[in-house]
Write a protein that holds these residues in place. Structure first.
Motif, PDB file in Angstrom:
ATOM      1  N   VAL A 115      39.729  46.658  36.469  1.00  0.00           N
ATOM      2  CA  VAL A 115      40.373  46.404  35.181  1.00  0.00           C
ATOM      3  C   VAL A 115      41.415  45.304  35.359  1.00  0.00           C
ATOM      4  CG1 VAL A 115      41.691  47.393  33.268  1.00  0.00           C
ATOM      5  CG2 VAL A 115      40.000  48.796  34.480  1.00  0.00           C
ATOM      6  N   ALA A 116      41.454  44.360  34.406  1.00  0.00           N
ATOM      7  CA  ALA A 116      42.483  43.309  34.407  1.00  0.00           C
ATOM      8  C   ALA A 116      42.838  42.972  32.967  1.00  0.00           C
ATOM      9  CB  ALA A 116      41.988  42.071  35.129  1.00  0.00           C
ATOM     10  N   MET A 117      44.090  42.534  32.782  1.00  0.00           N
ATOM     11  CA  MET A 117      44.570  42.201  31.435  1.00  0.00           C
ATOM     12  C   MET A 117      45.014  40.740  31.407  1.00  0.00           C
ATOM     13  SD  MET A 117      47.507  44.065  29.111  1.00  0.00           S
ATOM     14  CE  MET A 117      48.867  43.308  29.961  1.00  0.00           C
ATOM     15  N   TYR A 118      44.871  40.125  30.253  1.00  0.00           N
ATOM     16  CA  TYR A 118      45.297  38.727  30.051  1.00  0.00           C
ATOM     17  C   TYR A 118      46.781  38.584  30.370  1.00  0.00           C
ATOM     18  CZ  TYR A 118      47.104  34.742  27.427  1.00  0.00           C
ATOM     19  OH  TYR A 118      47.778  33.610  27.043  1.00  0.00           O
ATOM     20  N   ASN A 119      47.123  37.491  31.052  1.00  0.00           N
ATOM     21  CA  ASN A 119      48.514  37.184  31.393  1.00  0.00           C
ATOM     22  C   ASN A 119      48.876  35.857  30.720  1.00  0.00           C
ATOM     23  OD1 ASN A 119      50.925  36.359  32.704  1.00  0.00           O
ATOM     24  ND2 ASN A 119      50.417  37.696  34.442  1.00  0.00           N
ATOM     25  N   VAL A 120      50.069  35.770  30.148  1.00  0.00           N
ATOM     26  CA  VAL A 120      50.471  34.545  29.432  1.00  0.00           C
ATOM     27  C   VAL A 120      50.489  33.340  30.358  1.00  0.00           C
ATOM     28  CG1 VAL A 120      51.789  35.737  27.650  1.00  0.00           C
ATOM     29  CG2 VAL A 120      52.909  35.121  29.808  1.00  0.00           C
ATOM     30  N   GLU A 121      50.542  33.583  31.664  1.00  0.00           N
ATOM     31  CA  GLU A 121      50.551  32.467  32.612  1.00  0.00           C
ATOM     32  C   GLU A 121      49.138  31.957  32.924  1.00  0.00           C
ATOM     33  OE1 GLU A 121      52.623  33.803  36.024  1.00  0.00           O
ATOM     34  OE2 GLU A 121      54.584  33.897  35.033  1.00  0.00           O
ATOM     35  N   ASP A 122      48.117  32.670  32.452  1.00  0.00           N
ATOM     36  CA  ASP A 122      46.737  32.244  32.692  1.00  0.00           C
ATOM     37  C   ASP A 122      46.471  30.921  31.977  1.00  0.00           C
ATOM     38  OD1 ASP A 122      46.146  34.436  34.229  1.00  0.00           O
ATOM     39  OD2 ASP A 122      45.477  35.647  32.517  1.00  0.00           O
ATOM     40  N   ARG A 123      45.773  30.016  32.672  1.00  0.00           N
ATOM     41  CA  ARG A 123      45.408  28.728  32.103  1.00  0.00           C
ATOM     42  C   ARG A 123      43.913  28.624  31.814  1.00  0.00           C
ATOM     43  NH1 ARG A 123      49.624  29.001  30.948  1.00  0.00           N
ATOM     44  NH2 ARG A 123      51.471  27.779  31.523  1.00  0.00           N
ATOM     45  N   HIS A 124      43.158  29.652  32.199  1.00  0.00           N
ATOM     46  CA  HIS A 124      41.712  29.619  31.961  1.00  0.00           C
ATOM     47  C   HIS A 124      41.221  31.048  31.870  1.00  0.00           C
ATOM     48  CE1 HIS A 124      37.434  28.685  32.494  1.00  0.00           C
ATOM     49  NE2 HIS A 124      37.757  27.457  32.090  1.00  0.00           N
ATOM     50  N   SER A 129      38.183  41.115  41.320  1.00  0.00           N
ATOM     51  CA  SER A 129      38.914  41.480  42.532  1.00  0.00           C
ATOM     52  C   SER A 129      39.233  42.967  42.554  1.00  0.00           C
ATOM     53  CB  SER A 129      40.197  40.640  42.615  1.00  0.00           C
ATOM     54  OG  SER A 129      40.949  41.002  43.742  1.00  0.00           O
ATOM     55  N   ALA A 130      39.622  43.490  41.397  1.00  0.00           N
ATOM     56  CA  ALA A 130      39.920  44.932  41.313  1.00  0.00           C
ATOM     57  C   ALA A 130      38.653  45.739  41.560  1.00  0.00           C
ATOM     58  CB  ALA A 130      40.498  45.246  39.932  1.00  0.00           C
ATOM     59  N   LEU A 131      37.515  45.245  41.068  1.00  0.00           N
ATOM     60  CA  LEU A 131      36.245  45.945  41.276  1.00  0.00           C
ATOM     61  C   LEU A 131      35.925  46.051  42.762  1.00  0.00           C
ATOM     62  CD1 LEU A 131      33.522  47.109  40.313  1.00  0.00           C
ATOM     63  CD2 LEU A 131      32.701  44.755  40.111  1.00  0.00           C
ATOM     64  N   TYR A 132      36.111  44.946  43.491  1.00  0.00           N
ATOM     65  CA  TYR A 132      35.810  44.984  44.911  1.00  0.00           C
ATOM     66  C   TYR A 132      36.768  45.884  45.686  1.00  0.00           C
ATOM     67  CZ  TYR A 132      32.008  41.671  44.843  1.00  0.00           C
ATOM     68  OH  TYR A 132      30.794  41.081  44.628  1.00  0.00           O
ATOM     69  N   LYS A 133      38.003  45.984  45.212  1.00  0.00           N
ATOM     70  CA  LYS A 133      38.940  46.946  45.844  1.00  0.00           C
ATOM     71  C   LYS A 133      38.458  48.370  45.638  1.00  0.00           C
ATOM     72  CE  LYS A 133      43.158  44.165  45.640  1.00  0.00           C
ATOM     73  NZ  LYS A 133      44.521  44.063  45.060  1.00  0.00           N
ATOM     74  N   ALA A 134      37.913  48.641  44.426  1.00  0.00           N
ATOM     75  CA  ALA A 134      37.390  49.992  44.151  1.00  0.00           C
ATOM     76  C   ALA A 134      36.239  50.309  45.097  1.00  0.00           C
ATOM     77  CB  ALA A 134      36.929  50.074  42.694  1.00  0.00           C
ATOM     78  N   LYS A 135      35.390  49.330  45.378  1.00  0.00           N
ATOM     79  CA  LYS A 135      34.277  49.561  46.296  1.00  0.00           C
ATOM     80  C   LYS A 135      34.784  49.748  47.723  1.00  0.00           C
ATOM     81  CE  LYS A 135      30.542  47.276  43.763  1.00  0.00           C
ATOM     82  NZ  LYS A 135      29.671  48.471  43.814  1.00  0.00           N
ATOM     83  N   GLU A 136      35.788  48.948  48.090  1.00  0.00           N
ATOM     84  CA  GLU A 136      36.319  49.058  49.450  1.00  0.00           C
ATOM     85  C   GLU A 136      36.996  50.407  49.684  1.00  0.00           C
ATOM     86  OE1 GLU A 136      38.868  45.752  49.815  1.00  0.00           O
ATOM     87  OE2 GLU A 136      37.252  44.262  50.131  1.00  0.00           O
ATOM     88  N   GLN A 137      37.566  50.964  48.619  1.00  0.00           N
ATOM     89  CA  GLN A 137      38.295  52.236  48.753  1.00  0.00           C
ATOM     90  C   GLN A 137      37.387  53.455  48.587  1.00  0.00           C
ATOM     91  OE1 GLN A 137      41.778  52.247  46.261  1.00  0.00           O
ATOM     92  NE2 GLN A 137      42.416  50.185  46.950  1.00  0.00           N
ATOM     93  N   GLY A 138      36.072  53.246  48.564  1.00  0.00           N
ATOM     94  CA  GLY A 138      35.165  54.395  48.559  1.00  0.00           C
ATOM     95  C   GLY A 138      34.256  54.501  47.380  1.00  0.00           C
ATOM     96  N   ARG A 139      34.342  53.556  46.397  1.00  0.00           N
ATOM     97  CA  ARG A 139      33.500  53.542  45.215  1.00  0.00           C
ATOM     98  C   ARG A 139      33.826  54.716  44.283  1.00  0.00           C
ATOM     99  NH1 ARG A 139      30.192  51.386  49.206  1.00  0.00           N
ATOM    100  NH2 ARG A 139      29.210  49.393  48.677  1.00  0.00           N
ATOM    101  N   ASN A 140      33.142  54.734  43.120  1.00  0.00           N
ATOM    102  CA  ASN A 140      33.305  55.776  42.089  1.00  0.00           C
ATOM    103  C   ASN A 140      34.780  55.960  41.754  1.00  0.00           C
ATOM    104  OD1 ASN A 140      32.567  57.703  40.224  1.00  0.00           O
ATOM    105  ND2 ASN A 140      32.545  59.382  41.706  1.00  0.00           N
ATOM    106  N   ARG A 141      35.433  54.846  41.460  1.00  0.00           N
ATOM    107  CA  ARG A 141      36.835  54.916  41.095  1.00  0.00           C
ATOM    108  C   ARG A 141      37.204  53.698  40.249  1.00  0.00           C
ATOM    109  NH1 ARG A 141      39.590  56.328  45.457  1.00  0.00           N
ATOM    110  NH2 ARG A 141      37.661  56.954  46.510  1.00  0.00           N
ATOM    111  N   VAL A 142      38.396  53.753  39.621  1.00  0.00           N
ATOM    112  CA  VAL A 142      38.895  52.694  38.763  1.00  0.00           C
ATOM    113  C   VAL A 142      40.127  52.084  39.417  1.00  0.00           C
ATOM    114  CG1 VAL A 142      39.770  52.062  36.498  1.00  0.00           C
ATOM    115  CG2 VAL A 142      38.039  53.862  36.697  1.00  0.00           C
ATOM    116  N   ILE A 143      40.141  50.758  39.543  1.00  0.00           N
ATOM    117  CA  ILE A 143      41.299  50.048  40.094  1.00  0.00           C
ATOM    118  C   ILE A 143      41.752  49.019  39.059  1.00  0.00           C
ATOM    119  CG2 ILE A 143      42.137  48.484  41.897  1.00  0.00           C
ATOM    120  CD1 ILE A 143      41.664  51.283  42.900  1.00  0.00           C
ATOM    121  N   VAL A 144      43.071  48.974  38.823  1.00  0.00           N
ATOM    122  CA  VAL A 144      43.656  48.016  37.886  1.00  0.00           C
ATOM    123  C   VAL A 144      44.328  46.907  38.684  1.00  0.00           C
ATOM    124  CG1 VAL A 144      45.296  47.655  36.009  1.00  0.00           C
ATOM    125  CG2 VAL A 144      44.025  49.811  36.153  1.00  0.00           C
TER     126      VAL A 144
END
Length: 548
Positions: A512-521, A531-546
């Motif tokens: 999960v990720a949210m728009y940041n006012v500093e984003d340019r694209h 990136s958060a998705l890959y952290k969820a997989k690295e931490q064992g899968r079947n989970r939600v990472i923000v």
């Protein structure tokens, strides 16, 4: 090419004017070529004559100087006694009789000057001078050279040019036939200027004619060239001939060449080169050429004016028909093609146009009805195609193209209105094992059910798109990261308990990720969710990472 001449009248005018102008140009060009050839030959012959005249005078002058020194060498009585006072007297007389004699003298066998004009260089050793060395064996005329021994003894020219001489020498033979010495004179090279001035009339000088005297190596002897590197062209006309040449200043000159006939004793190899700017030589022809061009253009314009008036009598009926057709095209359907022309062709054309207009009006009504029906079908089909282009063919969810368009639009809206949005990246865990163990048909069923479950849960809160393979992306406008986290957790639990096939259950990882006012694209938000998705997989899968 004829865009500006798009009327019958203008084209007839253009054609007649073009024909007359072409004829005028052909005649003018032919005359110019003939006249320029004749004038070029006449001007060239004139330059050759000037060159020949200068060559004759210069040759005669050289021979005269040689003859004088030979006569002086043959007066053996002047050299018979050791007292050379009579020789000294004759030398002074000869020098005073010709102003361009800079020095006259007699040197004995050892090269010691025993008598000289005004006593200059008397007693000097001239044994190494070329005139003495060559004069011992016979008459000698030397090439132009700078003054050496006399440089400091003679007044310098006003123009600062170095003093230059032409040497004339002859052996002195005693009555017993033995060599007694050498008598010689140095003629000041400035006498050439007098020769040229006497040969070239003032009218010729005003015509830009230049005269050069060159030696065997094409070095310029006249005019003085000591302050510049000016050179004549490498390739010159043959003797007594002329041609047009490009000179050092990149201008064309009519150029002639005549060799100077040297005294028999010495081959000097001098040549007279005379040039005249081609623009001046051809000025008369150019003036006539301009006059003929003017007359040709004037007659062409007059002919075009007459042709324009004549063409008008032919084109006016056609112009009236064209105006009627234009009015009908603009919507006036009540006009008819009528013309009072006396020409049969125009009358026939008018009748044919009227019949054609009636037929076209009938067909126009039919085409309007068909067009309305066709436009509606095109709009419907276009909408269907656009939907197909943005739909994933397997899961019937949106595809990557639709996601990118929606994400770009949402990103622009967030930047403009200071709002927010969130993205959830979903990836089925161990999906490769499903394909390997159960087959791709079951794998496709898993993807379809996953897409349907995600779409049902998200509903109108956002959009679900297949990102690629077993990966899905959820775009949630105006949803914060916490709300997106809650939605992702619910989806995770529902997927975990959903039976995909007989006895087959899967899990999924969520980023999960949210728009940041500093984003340019917009891809910056996607990258953080990924990136958060890959952290969820690295931490064992079947989970939600923000991603914070």
């Amino acid at each position: 090419m004829l865009r500006g001449f798009n009327t019958f009248r203008k084209r007839i005018t253009l054609l007649s004017g073009g024909l007359l102008l072409s004829l005028s140009l052909v005649l003018v060009t032919s005359f110019y070529q003939l006249a320029s050839t004749r004038l070029s030959e006449a001007s060239g012959e004139s330059l050759v004559n000037i060159s020949q005249s200068i060559s004759n005078i210069l040759s005669a002058n050289l021979m005269e100087r040689e003859r004088e020194i030979l006569l002086l060498s043959k007066r053996s009585s002047l050299y018979a006694n050791q007292d050379l006072s009579e020789l000294q007297h004759d030398i002074d007389q000869i020098k005073n009789s010709y102003k361009n004699y800079a020095w006259i003298g007699f040197a004995n066998l050892d090269g010691l000057v025993l008598a000289s004009s005004n006593g200059v260089l008397k007693g000097a050793d001239v044994s190494q001078r070329p005139w003495f060395i060559h004069g011992r064996t016979g008459p000698f005329v030397g090439d132009v050279h700078k003054a050496l021994l006399l440089e400091k003894l003679l007044p310098k020219p006003k123009d600062g040019a170095p003093i230059r001489f032409v040497d004339f020498a002859a052996p002195v033979i005693g009555e017993n036939g033995a060599l007694k010495g050498v008598v010689a004179t140095h003629a000041d090279w400035s006498w050439v200027r007098e020769v040229l001035l006497s040969s070239l009339a003032e009218a010729s000088r005003q015509k830009g004619i230049d005269i050069f005297i060159i030696d065997k190596e094409h070095n310029i002897l006249y005019p003085d060239n000591h302050l510049s590197d000016f050179r004549v062209p490498e390739v010159l006309p043959s003797n007594g001939q002329f041609k047009t040449l490009m000179w050092q200043d990149d201008k064309e000159y009519l150029t002639s060449l005549v060799s100077v006939r040297s005294p028999e004793s010495t081959n000097l190899g001098w040549k007279i080169v005379v040039r005249q700017p081609l623009s001046i030589a051809m000025s008369v022809v150019n003036e006539v050429h301009k006059l003929l061009l003017f007359l040709g253009v004037f007659s062409t314009l007059l002919c075009m004016l007459l042709a324009y008036q004549f063409a008008g009598t032919l084109s006016r009926p056609i112009e009236r028909l064209a105006q009627t057709a234009k009015s009908i095209q603009q919507g006036n359907r009540h006009l008819t093609f009528q013309d009072d022309s006396q020409l049969n062709e125009i009358t026939s054309l008018s009748r044919s146009l009227q019949e054609m207009m009636s037929s076209l009006l009938d067909r126009e009504q039919s085409l309007l009805k068909m067009n309305l029906t066709l436009e509606e079908k095109v709009r419907t089909r276009t909408a269907e195609l656009e939907a197909i282009v943005r739909q994933d063919s397997l899961t019937n969810s949106f595809n990557r193209l639709a996601l990118d368009e929606a994400l770009l639009k949402q990103f622009a809206s967030a930047q403009a209105s200071d709002s927010t949005f969130s993205i959830i990246m979903v990836d089925a865990d161990h999906f490769k094992k499903v394909n390997d163990q159960y087959g791709h048909t079951v794998g496709d069923t898993v993807l379809k059910k996953t897409a349907k479950l995600l779409a049902n849960r998200v509903a109108d809160k956002g959009m679900v798109a297949r990102f690629g393979g077993e990966e899905f992306t959820i775009l949630l406008p105006t949803i914060s990261a916490q709300e997106a986290l809650n939605i992702a957790e619910v989806l995770r639990q529902e997927l975990e308990t959903e039976e995909m096939s007989a006895g087959l259950y899967i899990t999924a990882s969520f980023g999960v990720a949210m728009y940041n006012v500093e984003d340019r694209h917009h891809e910056q938000v996607l990258n953080r969710a990924d990136s958060a998705l890959y952290k969820a997989k690295e931490q064992g899968r079947n989970r939600v990472i923000v991603n914070d």
